[in-house]
Structures are given as C-alpha cells and as structure tokens.
Design a protein around this motif. Sequence first.
Motif, PDB file in Angstrom:
ATOM      1  N   GLY A 445       0.808  -1.217   0.000  1.00  0.00           N
ATOM      2  CA  GLY A 445       0.000   0.000   0.000  1.00  0.00           C
ATOM      3  C   GLY A 445       0.836   1.260   0.000  1.00  0.00           C
ATOM      4  O   GLY A 445       0.351   2.343  -0.353  1.00  0.00           O
ATOM      5  N   GLU A 446       2.114   1.137   0.417  1.00  0.00           N
ATOM      6  CA  GLU A 446       2.998   2.296   0.478  1.00  0.00           C
ATOM      7  C   GLU A 446       3.858   2.452  -0.778  1.00  0.00           C
ATOM      8  O   GLU A 446       4.614   3.418  -0.889  1.00  0.00           O
ATOM      9  N   LEU A 447       3.746   1.507  -1.700  1.00  0.00           N
ATOM     10  CA  LEU A 447       4.577   1.581  -2.908  1.00  0.00           C
ATOM     11  C   LEU A 447       4.282   2.829  -3.719  1.00  0.00           C
ATOM     12  O   LEU A 447       5.183   3.456  -4.266  1.00  0.00           O
ATOM     13  N   ASP A 448       3.028   3.182  -3.818  1.00  0.00           N
ATOM     14  CA  ASP A 448       2.609   4.327  -4.633  1.00  0.00           C
ATOM     15  C   ASP A 448       1.570   5.121  -3.847  1.00  0.00           C
ATOM     16  O   ASP A 448       0.360   4.878  -3.976  1.00  0.00           O
ATOM     17  N   LEU A 453      -2.606   0.756  -2.837  1.00  0.00           N
ATOM     18  CA  LEU A 453      -3.276  -0.546  -2.914  1.00  0.00           C
ATOM     19  C   LEU A 453      -4.179  -0.691  -1.690  1.00  0.00           C
ATOM     20  O   LEU A 453      -3.775  -0.379  -0.569  1.00  0.00           O
ATOM     21  N   THR A 454      -5.411  -1.131  -1.870  1.00  0.00           N
ATOM     22  CA  THR A 454      -6.338  -1.248  -0.745  1.00  0.00           C
ATOM     23  C   THR A 454      -6.671  -2.688  -0.386  1.00  0.00           C
ATOM     24  O   THR A 454      -7.225  -2.954   0.672  1.00  0.00           O
ATOM     25  N   SER A 455      -6.322  -3.630  -1.267  1.00  0.00           N
ATOM     26  CA  SER A 455      -6.605  -5.043  -1.010  1.00  0.00           C
ATOM     27  C   SER A 455      -5.607  -5.898  -1.772  1.00  0.00           C
ATOM     28  O   SER A 455      -5.224  -5.557  -2.899  1.00  0.00           O
ATOM     29  N   LEU A 456      -5.182  -7.001  -1.153  1.00  0.00           N
ATOM     30  CA  LEU A 456      -4.277  -7.915  -1.853  1.00  0.00           C
ATOM     31  C   LEU A 456      -4.943  -8.542  -3.071  1.00  0.00           C
ATOM     32  O   LEU A 456      -4.256  -9.029  -3.975  1.00  0.00           O
ATOM     33  N   ASN A 512      10.659  10.792   1.179  1.00  0.00           N
ATOM     34  CA  ASN A 512      10.755   9.905   0.010  1.00  0.00           C
ATOM     35  C   ASN A 512      10.156   8.528   0.276  1.00  0.00           C
ATOM     36  O   ASN A 512      10.588   7.533  -0.298  1.00  0.00           O
ATOM     37  N   TRP A 513       9.172   8.459   1.156  1.00  0.00           N
ATOM     38  CA  TRP A 513       8.647   7.145   1.579  1.00  0.00           C
ATOM     39  C   TRP A 513       7.643   6.585   0.564  1.00  0.00           C
ATOM     40  O   TRP A 513       6.441   6.504   0.787  1.00  0.00           O
ATOM     41  N   SER A 514       8.166   6.198  -0.570  1.00  0.00           N
ATOM     42  CA  SER A 514       7.414   5.491  -1.608  1.00  0.00           C
ATOM     43  C   SER A 514       8.443   4.700  -2.391  1.00  0.00           C
ATOM     44  O   SER A 514       9.654   4.906  -2.228  1.00  0.00           O
ATOM     45  N   LEU A 574      10.800  -0.297   2.592  1.00  0.00           N
ATOM     46  CA  LEU A 574       9.350  -0.209   2.807  1.00  0.00           C
ATOM     47  C   LEU A 574       8.863  -1.349   3.688  1.00  0.00           C
ATOM     48  O   LEU A 574       8.004  -1.163   4.559  1.00  0.00           O
ATOM     49  N   ALA A 575       9.391  -2.541   3.452  1.00  0.00           N
ATOM     50  CA  ALA A 575       8.947  -3.717   4.196  1.00  0.00           C
ATOM     51  C   ALA A 575       9.319  -3.623   5.670  1.00  0.00           C
ATOM     52  O   ALA A 575       8.524  -3.970   6.550  1.00  0.00           O
ATOM     53  N   VAL A 576      10.511  -3.145   5.945  1.00  0.00           N
ATOM     54  CA  VAL A 576      10.954  -3.036   7.341  1.00  0.00           C
ATOM     55  C   VAL A 576      10.159  -1.959   8.073  1.00  0.00           C
ATOM     56  O   VAL A 576       9.860  -2.094   9.272  1.00  0.00           O
TER      57      VAL A 576
END
Length: 587
Positions: A445-448, A453-456, A512-514, A574-576
Amino acid sequence: MAQSTETTDWVSRFADDVIKESERRAPGKPVVVASGLSPSGPIHLGNLREVMTPHLVADEIRRRGYEVRHLISWDDYDRYRKVPAGVTGIDETWAEHIGKPLTSVPAPKGSAHPNWAEHFKAAMVDALAEMGVEFDGISQTEQYTSGVYREQILHAMRHRGEIDAILAQYRTKPKPAKKQQQKPVDEAELQAEEGSGAASEDDGSSGSAGYFPYKPYCGNCEKDFTTVTAYDDDSTELTYACTVCGFSETVRLSEFNRGKLVWKVDWPMRWAYEGVVFEPSGVDHSSPGSSFQVGGQIVGIFGGKQPIGPMYAFVGISGMAKMSSSRGGVPTPADALKIMAPQILRWLYARRKPNQSFKIAFDQEIQRLYDEWDRLAAKVAGGTSQASSTGGGSALPGDVAAYTRAVGTAAGELPKTPRPLPYRTLASVADITAGHQDQALRILGELDPANPLTSLDEVRPRYDKAEAWINTYVPADQRTIVRDEPDTELLKSLDEPSRQSVRLLLDGLAGNWSLDGLTHLVYGVPKVQAGFSADATPKELPPEIKTAQRSFFALLYHLLVGRDTGPRLPTLLLAVGQERVRTLLGE
C-alpha cells in the motif's frame, strides 16, 4: 486466407499450411489437429510441447473463423512399463502390475481417482483448463474396449504381411545400451517419449505362426506378456498364450475387445481413422525406423495420409534442485502454474519455434522473465502501463503475435491480475513478511502513495504465485530475515564517509517514503556524497560512482539483514518500516 507479412509468425505459417492441406484432403470438414499423451506417470513440461504446438495452431485457425478439432489422445490403454521414481503414495508392490493397461493399475494411495491413468490425466486436464487449452479428449481404453477400432484391427490383421514388410526394413539387432550419466534436474531436458510414451513397445510378435500387429491382454492376469500362436482370417479365431501365468485361450477377434494394435501400427491407424492433418513429433522421430517415419508408410494401408507437422525440440528446466521437498520427479505444468501465470507459460511455448529449445525457470530467472513480460506488455499497450518506463520503443510484430497468443485464445482473454505489480517486488514482500498478509498489504500500500493498494486481491493471483515461488524454490539460507536489534559493533566501526552516507539516507526517508522516492534516495546518496546532484544521470557521472553505490548498498544490507545482498533496497526499506529502519541504522 493468407496472413500479412507484418504479423506472420511460426504459428500463422503453420495455420496457412494446415488450412490448405485440410481443404485439399477433406473440403468442408472441420480441421483436425492432434496430440498424444500417455498418463504413465506425471505428465511433464516436455510433454506439454506436444499439446501447445497444435493448440496454438488450432487456436489461430479458430481465430480465422474455421471449425477445428484439437484431439488429445490419452494413451491410457498402453502397458504399465515401470514403477516411476518420486511418485507419492506408491511402493515396490506396484511392480506387480507391470504389463497391465494403465487403466487397470491402482492409483497411488490417497488418490481420489479410480486408477493410475485417471490420476495423472486429471492433473494435466486441470492445468490445460487453466491455460485455456480447448480440446477433445479420447480415451484409448474406451476406444479399444468398446470395439470402436474392431474393423481397423481386423484390417491390420488381414494386411499383416504388408505391415511386417515395412517394419522389416528398419529392424536391426539391438545395440548395447550406452551408460549415460544422470543429469541433475536443473540441467534436465524434458522430452516427450516417442509415441506418447509407447516407444519401448515392440512392433508386433513374430513366431512360428508368423507376424501379428496385435497384442491381447491376458484374460487371466490382465498383462500383455502374450504371444499370438494362431489366427484364421476367415473366422477371425485367434489363439494366444501368456508367458507369465501360462493362460491360453482361443477367441473370435471380431468379438474380442481386450487387446490393442502395437504402437507403430496403432498410431498411423488413428491418423487415418480421425483424419488428422497436423500433429507434431519429438526430435527422436528423425531417426530411421521411428514411429512417425514408419507410420508414414503404414498409414496408407488404412487409407489415410500422414499428418504434416514439425519436430519439436527439448524443453529445459532450471532451479528445480532447490525444491523444498524432494519429489524425485520432473516438473509438471501444475508445478509451473503454481509460480507463474498461465499467460507466461503460454508465452514460453508461443515465442519459440517448435524446433528451438528453451528453458523454464524455477530459480531467480523467473523474476527476469516477468520483467521481460511486463516490458513487452507495456510496449504492446503503447507504453501506457506502469512498466512503460523500463522499456522504450515498440514491440516487433513477432513479439506482439506471441503476446497476443499468450494472453488469450479465440474464446477470449484469460483471467489476469488487476494490478500487475512487478513480480520481484511481490516476491520480496512475500519473503520479508513470511505469510503475514496484513504486513504485505501495508508494504504494498505504500509503494505508490498517490494510488495506494487497498486489497491484496488487486495483486492476485500474481502475488500468490510469487509467494509460492519464495516458499517452494528459494532455499532457506537465501530467505530474508530482518535484524531484531541494531548491529552496534558495525555501527561503531563505521568511518566518517560511511556515517555520512547513513545520515543522508535517514534525513531523506520522511520525504521519500514510496517505492519511487526510496529508489531515487538510495541511488542518490553516493552521488550527493561525491558532489553531484541526486538527479545526475549515468552519463554525467564518473565510473567510480557505481562502485560507491555497490559499497553503500552492501553496508545497508549488513545493517538491515546481516548479509551482503537481499531484496531490492527500496522494497526492503518499505517492508521493514520507517521506524524500524531508523532504529537499525542507529538513529
């Protein structure tokens, strides 16, 4: 109808030839193409080429508005030749069934299917359905035991002398078997055995009573260790004896349905019976005396003609040795479809000419394969997709044709992932989150941030396939485990330039958190340290910057996961999570 030279590919060229040949042989009738599969064990990815080659041609013919039948002949009345290695649910007791029809052999323990053939057939049928392969299945057990081929059998027996004379041209003394070193699965070339798995069958029995192209299954032990000892053409009375159990009987072949033509006669008989116009064959058919070559002479006895069709090359495999559970077998279409979309698997077979070999990746190469696919998809879409930035220019006509054949059939497009994020990104997230779907959704959800993204479900089934790849084919020692605590010793030992690089990264995190922002940041830190702009292009930079970037990346990997390498750093950060990243980097 001819194809434009701009869009002609190998599939179109074969479709042209098949349509022309079908209209010459049987004008106004459906075009018939064929495949043959023996469910003698797991049906592997080499066998799949036996299906995909005629499927792609048949589908092109359908797209042009013709009626076409793609026959898959299930050679389930073949003899059970050996107990295959690596099949779950069987043991050495299955050897007692050698010589029986595959449909008379018990299925592996725990199977929901009634017999051996149905067990292995079912897995292939499911895989073909997922891939959008439309076909008419023909069980040879049903054909033979119901008497469908009775007239063909009697005809073959009447013309056994002619058949024997053709086969005699190729019979030679058996050569000593060469000892071959067993290849590891990673280097294996998967090839369908000649004649759909029936290559090792003899071409008929010759004894004191003469040559016979027919083999009864014993009425006592059900096995085919039988010899025809007498036959009368007028009455069709046939006498046979079993060399295993000693049973003997005399039957009337015009009423008897428990036997089959030997393979080198059976195959051309079916070409004539079904009117097959197109059928591919493996490279083993190039040898003198092979079933396809001999069949080309025998088919005329049944009033038919040999199909046209290419010889197809081997399919290679990479990465199977890294499977988490040892199966001892070779990979099947079902195995491939657990880690890749059906469109990708179709594409692998569509983009290479049948006579070109290729590999199917179960290792890290699958990530590069998906990158290539996404670049092609962007080009086909006119550069409007997310992946357009990674692949400029326009796609070549042949690539467009292969892509079109991969994404769907004449019946429509195959189901696809609504939001196809990069496979390597999804694999990294699945690796890092280790099954925690809420964490996976947070990261993705934080990629863009502009389009979160709201659902897998938006990234399924691609996410599920990437997760299956991580869990099945990536060795445990290559999985990513984020540190629980900072590496204080390493942090204390850093020199001033290294400390400065970490500080520059920490200062830039919040803004820059994307995925794009972090990519720009981690590549930009070494540039800024060297006195350049973070936006400087490679052409504007000295070669040393690449070395500095590699050193910086290695430092971050050590601080975050304790290794030199890992998932792509922007995805890993992002994952961490921002708070934990700051802690592990010593803030």
